[in-house]
Design a protein around this motif. Structure first.
Motif, short mmCIF file in Angstrom:
data_model
loop_
_atom_site.label_atom_id
_atom_site.label_comp_id
_atom_site.label_asym_id
_atom_site.label_seq_id
_atom_site.Cartn_x
_atom_site.Cartn_y
_atom_site.Cartn_z
N PHE A 200 1.00 -1.37 -0.08
CA PHE A 200 -0.18 0.04 0.12
C PHE A 200 0.90 1.12 0.04
N LEU A 201 0.56 2.11 -0.90
CA LEU A 201 1.46 3.37 -1.15
C LEU A 201 0.55 4.56 -0.96
N ASP A 202 1.05 5.65 -0.23
CA ASP A 202 0.09 6.72 -0.03
C ASP A 202 1.15 8.04 -0.20
N LYS A 203 1.06 9.00 -1.11
CA LYS A 203 1.84 10.06 -1.00
C LYS A 203 3.47 9.70 -1.10
N SER A 204 3.75 8.45 -1.80
CA SER A 204 5.15 8.05 -1.90
C SER A 204 5.38 8.10 -3.25
N ARG A 205 6.96 7.94 -3.33
CA ARG A 205 7.66 7.82 -4.61
C ARG A 205 8.57 6.55 -4.60
N PRO A 206 8.08 5.49 -4.55
CA PRO A 206 9.06 4.35 -4.61
C PRO A 206 9.55 3.88 -5.86
N VAL A 207 10.62 3.09 -5.88
CA VAL A 207 11.49 2.60 -6.92
C VAL A 207 11.19 0.90 -6.69
N ILE A 208 10.40 0.14 -7.63
CA ILE A 208 10.37 -1.26 -7.47
C ILE A 208 10.69 -1.84 -8.70
N ASN A 209 11.60 -2.64 -8.74
CA ASN A 209 12.28 -3.40 -9.63
C ASN A 209 12.48 -4.82 -9.31
N ASN A 210 12.07 -5.65 -10.62
CA ASN A 210 12.46 -7.22 -10.61
C ASN A 210 11.89 -8.00 -9.28
N CYS A 211 10.42 -7.53 -9.06
CA CYS A 211 9.85 -8.00 -7.97
C CYS A 211 8.81 -8.99 -8.43
N PHE A 212 8.33 -9.90 -7.52
CA PHE A 212 7.12 -10.88 -7.88
C PHE A 212 6.13 -10.76 -6.95
N PHE A 213 4.95 -10.47 -7.09
CA PHE A 213 3.65 -10.24 -6.38
C PHE A 213 2.80 -11.83 -6.61
N TYR A 214 2.69 -12.34 -5.57
CA TYR A 214 2.11 -13.82 -5.85
C TYR A 214 1.09 -14.20 -4.89
N LYS A 215 -0.19 -14.50 -5.24
CA LYS A 215 -1.18 -14.88 -4.47
C LYS A 215 -1.31 -14.01 -2.95
N ASN A 216 -1.46 -12.72 -3.30
CA ASN A 216 -1.67 -11.79 -2.34
C ASN A 216 -3.41 -11.74 -2.46
N THR A 217 -3.93 -11.17 -1.14
CA THR A 217 -5.19 -11.02 -1.41
C THR A 217 -5.82 -9.73 -0.74
N ALA A 218 -6.75 -9.24 -1.04
CA ALA A 218 -7.45 -7.86 -0.56
C ALA A 218 -8.67 -7.80 -0.99
N ARG A 219 -9.28 -6.73 -0.22
CA ARG A 219 -10.72 -6.42 -0.70
C ARG A 219 -10.50 -5.38 -2.11
N ASP A 220 -9.39 -4.63 -1.75
CA ASP A 220 -9.27 -3.68 -3.02
C ASP A 220 -7.67 -3.81 -3.28
N GLY A 221 -7.10 -3.74 -4.39
CA GLY A 221 -5.95 -3.83 -4.94
C GLY A 221 -5.09 -5.05 -4.23
N ALA A 222 -5.36 -6.41 -4.72
CA ALA A 222 -4.51 -7.52 -4.26
C ALA A 222 -3.20 -7.43 -4.13
N ALA A 223 -2.40 -6.72 -5.21
CA ALA A 223 -0.99 -6.69 -5.33
C ALA A 223 -0.67 -5.61 -4.82
N LEU A 224 -1.08 -4.52 -5.10
CA LEU A 224 -0.78 -3.12 -5.03
C LEU A 224 -2.10 -2.18 -4.85
N TYR A 225 -1.79 -1.22 -3.95
CA TYR A 225 -2.91 -0.08 -4.05
C TYR A 225 -1.94 1.26 -3.76
N CYS A 226 -2.42 2.02 -4.63
CA CYS A 226 -1.81 3.40 -4.71
C CYS A 226 -2.54 4.69 -4.48
#
Length: 245
Positions: A200-226
């Motif tokens: 979950f990202l709020d008012k942020s400036r991340p760098v995300i490289n070469n990552c693997f998002f797998y079998k995450n669960t949520a009501r909203d934004g299973a892998a990422l929510y920005c």
């Protein structure tokens, strides 16, 4: 206190066989089963030869000091406790490909409250680490960030396995507010939250490289929510995550 040692040893064997790949340290006891850490301030170096480090209360790194965690160390939280990295404090937890570092809960059902970076700057590092079984509390003042809570901080996270964590609200694995973290070559899987099962990202400036998002669960934004976020994302695989909306 043999019951502590026996429990620690059996838990360590279980973790190693799992698929999921001092103002100073206050030490109550040190045996061949590890080192017992009381609530309070921690700094210095946690050595592999003294591992596992069994945490019996909320701990924090004092301003102006650092905690270095050596490759091969296991840090086990014996209850619903957290590690705070605050202003002008530094955490350096850098493992290797053959000797990683683990942060985990003694009781995987109850979990632990994760690592909290609050106003800690950009000199913190988690590399070749496994962070798992974090659980926020419904009644807790902060129920975001299952295992990593980042507020106005910019840690570097690389070659990490971040798995089986749960936040009641946002960021099953990682919650970031006004931060610029770097997340590289990491696997984020099996995490759960209401918003942002993985991240979950709020008012942020991340760098995300070469990552693997797998079998995450949520009501909203299973892998990422920005929200209000500008993210630099490249070579990221997102697969088999599940959201209700």
């Amino acid at each position: 206190r043999s019951f502590d040692g026996e429990k620690a040893w059996s838990s360590l064997i279980s973790v190693l066989s799992d698929e999921c790949p001092p103002e100073s340290i206050k030490v109550f006891a040190h045996t061949r089963y590890g080192t017992k850490i009381a609530a309070g301030l921690v700094s210095g170096t946690w050595l592999k030869e003294n591992s596992p480090y069994n945490i019996y209360g909320d701990v924090s790194i004092p301003s102006g000091e650092s905690l270095v965690v050596e490759p091969g160390v296991t840090v086990r939280f014996m209850g619903k406790y957290s590690l705070l990295v605050g202003g002008n404090a530094q955490l350096q937890s850098i493992g290797t490909v053959v000797d990683s570092i683990s942060f985990l809960a003694d009781d995987t059902t109850k979990g632990w409250l994760g690592i909290h970076f609050k106003d800690s700057g950009d000199d913190d590092a988690l590399s070749y680490c496994t962070l798992r079984d974090g659980r926020t509390l419904i009644a807790y003042s902060n129920n975001n960030g299952g295992v990593l809570f980042i507020n106005n901080s910019s840690p570097v996270i690389s070659h990490a396995n971040i798995c089986y964590n749960h936040a009641e609200d946002a960021g099953g694995a990682i919650y970031c507010y006004k931060g610029n973290p770097e997340i590289n070559f990491s696997m984020i899987y099996g995490n759960k939250a209401s918003r942002g099962g993985g991240l979950f990202l709020d008012k942020s400036r991340p760098v995300i490289n070469n990552c693997f998002f797998y079998k995450n669960t949520a009501r909203d934004g299973a892998a990422l929510y920005c929200i209000n976020t500008s993210a630099n994302i490249s070579n990221v695989t997102i697969t088999q995550n599940e959201a209700n909306h």
